[in-house]
Design a protein around this motif. Structure first.
Motif, mmCIF file in Angstrom:
data_model
loop_
_atom_site.group_PDB
_atom_site.id
_atom_site.type_symbol
_atom_site.label_atom_id
_atom_site.label_comp_id
_atom_site.label_asym_id
_atom_site.label_seq_id
_atom_site.Cartn_x
_atom_site.Cartn_y
_atom_site.Cartn_z
ATOM 1 N N GLU A 216 0.816 -1.207 0.000
ATOM 2 C CA GLU A 216 0.000 0.000 0.000
ATOM 3 C C GLU A 216 0.855 1.266 0.000
ATOM 4 O OE1 GLU A 216 -3.245 0.235 -0.196
ATOM 5 O OE2 GLU A 216 -3.925 -1.815 0.171
ATOM 6 N N GLN A 217 1.928 1.260 0.813
ATOM 7 C CA GLN A 217 2.784 2.444 0.907
ATOM 8 C C GLN A 217 4.098 2.057 1.561
ATOM 9 O OE1 GLN A 217 0.872 5.783 2.804
ATOM 10 N NE2 GLN A 217 2.589 7.187 2.469
ATOM 11 N N VAL A 218 5.169 2.730 1.162
ATOM 12 C CA VAL A 218 6.498 2.539 1.733
ATOM 13 C C VAL A 218 7.035 3.908 2.139
ATOM 14 C CG1 VAL A 218 8.840 1.681 1.362
ATOM 15 C CG2 VAL A 218 6.913 0.589 0.184
ATOM 16 N N GLY A 219 7.619 3.994 3.329
ATOM 17 C CA GLY A 219 8.200 5.268 3.734
ATOM 18 C C GLY A 219 8.785 5.212 5.123
ATOM 19 N N ILE A 220 9.426 6.306 5.527
ATOM 20 C CA ILE A 220 9.929 6.398 6.886
ATOM 21 C C ILE A 220 8.723 6.514 7.823
ATOM 22 C CG2 ILE A 220 12.124 7.413 6.172
ATOM 23 C CD1 ILE A 220 11.071 10.120 7.107
ATOM 24 N N PRO A 221 8.843 6.068 9.066
ATOM 25 C CA PRO A 221 7.684 6.043 9.958
ATOM 26 C C PRO A 221 6.945 7.368 10.068
ATOM 27 C CG PRO A 221 9.457 4.766 10.911
ATOM 28 C CD PRO A 221 10.026 5.421 9.681
ATOM 29 N N ALA A 222 7.658 8.479 10.260
ATOM 30 C CA ALA A 222 6.990 9.764 10.442
ATOM 31 C C ALA A 222 6.211 10.181 9.206
ATOM 32 C CB ALA A 222 8.019 10.842 10.799
ATOM 33 N N ASP A 223 6.760 9.904 8.023
ATOM 34 C CA ASP A 223 6.076 10.295 6.784
ATOM 35 C C ASP A 223 4.815 9.461 6.565
ATOM 36 O OD1 ASP A 223 5.964 11.897 4.411
ATOM 37 O OD2 ASP A 223 6.532 10.126 3.271
ATOM 38 N N LEU A 224 4.879 8.178 6.872
ATOM 39 C CA LEU A 224 3.690 7.346 6.738
ATOM 40 C C LEU A 224 2.580 7.827 7.667
ATOM 41 C CD1 LEU A 224 4.969 3.655 6.511
ATOM 42 C CD2 LEU A 224 4.185 5.119 4.678
ATOM 43 N N PRO A 228 -0.434 9.493 4.991
ATOM 44 C CA PRO A 228 -0.909 8.216 4.451
ATOM 45 C C PRO A 228 -1.569 8.417 3.093
ATOM 46 C CG PRO A 228 -2.410 9.009 6.135
ATOM 47 C CD PRO A 228 -1.231 9.941 6.147
ATOM 48 N N VAL A 229 -1.370 7.459 2.188
ATOM 49 C CA VAL A 229 -1.901 7.628 0.833
ATOM 50 C C VAL A 229 -3.361 7.221 0.720
ATOM 51 C CG1 VAL A 229 0.350 7.349 -0.265
ATOM 52 C CG2 VAL A 229 -1.103 5.334 0.121
ATOM 53 N N ASN A 230 -3.855 6.439 1.681
ATOM 54 C CA ASN A 230 -5.252 6.010 1.614
ATOM 55 C C ASN A 230 -5.763 5.702 3.014
ATOM 56 O OD1 ASN A 230 -4.309 3.356 2.249
ATOM 57 N ND2 ASN A 230 -4.027 2.910 0.076
ATOM 58 N N SER A 231 -7.036 5.360 3.096
ATOM 59 C CA SER A 231 -7.668 5.135 4.394
ATOM 60 C C SER A 231 -7.117 3.894 5.087
ATOM 61 C CB SER A 231 -9.180 5.022 4.237
ATOM 62 O OG SER A 231 -9.526 3.958 3.367
ATOM 63 N N PHE A 232 -6.710 2.866 4.315
ATOM 64 C CA PHE A 232 -6.169 1.663 4.945
ATOM 65 C C PHE A 232 -4.898 1.992 5.725
ATOM 66 C CE2 PHE A 232 -3.252 -1.881 5.127
ATOM 67 C CZ PHE A 232 -4.045 -2.867 5.695
ATOM 68 N N VAL A 233 -3.977 2.719 5.107
ATOM 69 C CA VAL A 233 -2.730 3.075 5.785
ATOM 70 C C VAL A 233 -3.027 3.946 7.001
ATOM 71 C CG1 VAL A 233 -0.503 4.237 5.539
ATOM 72 C CG2 VAL A 233 -1.405 2.879 3.647
#
Length: 352
Positions: A216-224, A228-233
């Motif tokens: 769904e998404q990859v990133g450093i913890p703070a950026d995620l 978040p790119v969507n409601s699931f994340v």
């Protein structure tokens, strides 16, 4: 050693466990695979180790294709959730096991093995327990021994499958801090699987959020957490509230409160959901036009240094959770069944 996962697909009959997964893991990074049960994270870990075959795609270590290579030749250390220690061997012999298997091939004499195991036990802070057996150790101690055993054969990659899943909460917190410090010392490319978002955010350099066999998404913890790119994340990375919203003239409306919208979500007649964290709710006894939402204080709960408030939106009956420190709560002197007004910071809208 860097790892490239290229268009990996894995099926079990009609079930697709991994669906065209691609991911790059740089040299020396500690990466978390995070997601709910059945999302494919353990399957991916086992494919990297060579313990599972893939249907399509490639696994590449530092530019070298390892897809069809025997797992014993991949130089991978694997740590399981339930330790997998040999009960009849003491701590020293458990750690030495992989070295003794390779003793003749590597030309290792007993003194070299003894020195190496002693160094590893010191590294994982278990040197005092060298003659103990697994049954004499706590869960946290057993997991440290399992990690030392994985490191004994000098792997290029360290894989950990729910390494703290069998431990109680206090030991989990202690061990994940310890793992982070250990990784900073040895700088070994590492991947660990977890379904615990707090664990992933605290320990890893990057988090890979997975769902239904996809990334769904990859990133450093703070950026995620912040983007978040969507409601699931958003849902998977912490506590949250949801309120229904409607769009009019390019603006999201929750009751009489309005919020700006990005262009990609604008459109007449759409219904969106607004997501926000409990700590992003401020409370006042004064209503501000087009900003405040009236609520009733349903329940007040003290949780250590925090106060959790259950609020009921008057217009719709929707539940809203607010979280604040005790000082904030004392400054308001809230009472149950009292009507107050909330303002929401950092609300994010998604069309589900």
């Amino acid at each position: 050693m860097s790892i490239d996962i290229i268009a990996v697909t894995k099926r079990y009959g009609c079930f697709t466990a991994l669906d065209d997964i691609s991911l790059q893991i740089p040299l020396g990074e500690l990466t978390a695979l995070l997601g709910p049960s059945g999302c494919g994270k353990t399957t991916l870990l086992r494919i990297i180790a060579g313990l599972e075959t893939l249907d399509q795609g490639k696994i590449v270590f530092h530019g070298e294709d390892k897809t069809k290579e025997d797992p014993r030749k991949r130089q991978v250390g694997f740590v399981f959730q339930h330790y997998a220690l040999f009960r009849q061997m003491n701590v020293f012999e458990n750690v030495a096991f992989g070295l003794r298997v390779q003793q003749r091939r590597l030309g290792l004499d007993n003194e070299i093995i003894k020195s190496k195991v002693s160094q590893l036990l010191q590294l994982v802070q278990m040197q005092k327990f060298a003659r103990h057996y697994p049954a004499q150790l706590s869960g946290g101690q057993r997991q440290r021994v399992a990690l030392a055993r994985a490191l004994a054969v000098e792997p290029k990659v360290l894989l950990l499958d729910e390494p703290f899943g069998a431990l109680d909460a206090g030991v989990r917190k202690e061990l994940r801090r310890w793992l982070r410090h250990l990784h900073d010392k040895i700088q070994l490319t590492s991947i660990f699987v977890t379904h615990d978002q707090e664990e992933a955010m605290e320990v890893s350099d990057r988090v890979v959020v997975m769902n239904n066999g996809r990334i769904e998404q990859v990133g450093i913890p703070a950026d995620l957490y912040d983007n978040p790119v969507n409601s699931f994340v958003y849902n998977f990375l912490g506590s949250f509230n949801i309120l229904k919203a409607e769009i009019h003239d390019g603006t999201a409306w929750i009751g009489k409160s309005r919020f700006p919208l990005p262009e990609n979500l604008q459109g007449p007649g759409k219904t969106l959901k607004g997501y926000f964290r409990p700590h992003e709710v401020s409370i006042s006894r004064v209503q501000k036009e087009s900003v405040s939402i009236p609520v009733v204080v349903e329940h007040i709960q003290t949780v250590g240094p925090r106060i959790n408030l259950e609020l009921i939106r008057i217009e719709t009956g929707e539940l809203i959770i607010a979280e604040h420190n005790r000082e904030y709560y004392r400054s308001l002197m809230l009472q149950e069944n009292e009507t107050v007004f909330i303002e929401i910071q950092n609300i994010r809208f998604f069309s589900d």
